[in-house]
Write a protein that holds these residues in place. Sequence first.
Motif, mmCIF file in Angstrom:
data_model
loop_
_atom_site.group_PDB
_atom_site.id
_atom_site.type_symbol
_atom_site.label_atom_id
_atom_site.label_comp_id
_atom_site.label_asym_id
_atom_site.label_seq_id
_atom_site.Cartn_x
_atom_site.Cartn_y
_atom_site.Cartn_z
ATOM 1 N N VAL A 1 0.832 -1.206 0.000
ATOM 2 C CA VAL A 1 0.000 0.000 0.000
ATOM 3 C C VAL A 1 0.861 1.248 0.000
ATOM 4 N N ALA A 2 1.912 1.232 0.844
ATOM 5 C CA ALA A 2 2.791 2.398 0.917
ATOM 6 C C ALA A 2 3.484 2.656 -0.417
ATOM 7 N N LEU A 3 3.974 1.602 -1.071
ATOM 8 C CA LEU A 3 4.644 1.761 -2.358
ATOM 9 C C LEU A 3 3.671 2.215 -3.438
ATOM 10 N N ALA A 4 2.420 1.736 -3.350
ATOM 11 C CA ALA A 4 1.431 2.137 -4.346
ATOM 12 C C ALA A 4 1.153 3.629 -4.281
ATOM 13 N N LEU A 5 1.239 4.212 -3.106
ATOM 14 C CA LEU A 5 1.005 5.646 -2.960
ATOM 15 C C LEU A 5 2.291 6.464 -3.107
ATOM 16 N N HIS B 1 -4.026 4.130 -8.442
ATOM 17 C CA HIS B 1 -5.321 4.793 -8.244
ATOM 18 C C HIS B 1 -6.297 3.867 -7.514
ATOM 19 N N LEU B 2 -6.218 2.581 -7.791
ATOM 20 C CA LEU B 2 -7.090 1.624 -7.115
ATOM 21 C C LEU B 2 -6.794 1.583 -5.620
ATOM 22 N N LEU C 1 -8.303 3.165 0.059
ATOM 23 C CA LEU C 1 -8.052 3.885 1.304
ATOM 24 C C LEU C 1 -9.110 4.937 1.570
ATOM 25 N N VAL C 2 -9.759 5.441 0.515
ATOM 26 C CA VAL C 2 -10.789 6.469 0.687
ATOM 27 C C VAL C 2 -12.139 5.853 1.037
ATOM 28 N N LEU C 3 -12.337 4.572 0.738
ATOM 29 C CA LEU C 3 -13.624 3.925 0.970
ATOM 30 C C LEU C 3 -14.134 4.034 2.406
ATOM 31 N N PRO C 4 -13.268 3.984 3.431
ATOM 32 C CA PRO C 4 -13.795 4.098 4.799
ATOM 33 C C PRO C 4 -14.597 5.366 5.058
#
Length: 240
Positions: A79-83, A91-92, A97-100
């Motif tokens: 997750v950290a590397l994806a961001l 983007h996925l 992470l925004v879903l909560p």
Amino acid sequence: MMVPPILLCLAALTLYAIIANVWFSLNAMDLTQPWKTGFVGADNYVDAVTRHAFFKSSGIMLAFAGISPVIRLVLGTIVALALWQTIRGHHLFTTILVLPFGLTPVALALAWRLLLNPADGGLNQMLGLIALPKEPFEAAAMEGADCRQRIRYIALPMLKPLILVVILFRLIDLFRAFDTIWVITGGGPGNATETFNMLLYRIAFQNLNFGQSSALAILMPVLIIFCTQSFLKRLIRTMR
């Protein structure tokens, strides 16, 4: 002037709990056999280790504490590397992470509690990557290093102390795990998923043997210290 009385109360309560636990562990305190009382010495420790699946529950706890941090660390790093890097699918991950934000307040609070966990929260792992200096990565890019090489030879070595700290805190936290396993399996089937904490709970509140459960409660931090000692030594060497 208001702080010392509070500290004294906390110290007194803590010391009382420790002293009482040691005293219980050295005496016969089985409520199913109230006629057996008095000082028994190390008998509770011997019985707790030899008669109540001590080694099996310890092995289950060690397996759980050994596998879970690896999975959480790998997923958190992904997750950290994806961001951190612009890679396919980032983007996925951001959307996930925004879903909560669409959840109820309680579920949202729990989600953010996990994300902001100081020991191994996903957001803190991402911030650990962001906090790394940019110069080594820029220099490596100029030398022709691709993204994978920059992560392997620059980012991961620089994050090594943080990773060790995360693993250490997570190990200690997992050694104390009880509620999740209790809700999901209850230690079953049989005692196939009965961890050390659940064994202690069963002996204390189901078998009503507070002498042996107190002995297990004293043995538990000894086991934790023994298992985390190698991580502490490696962490100290890394920090130096």
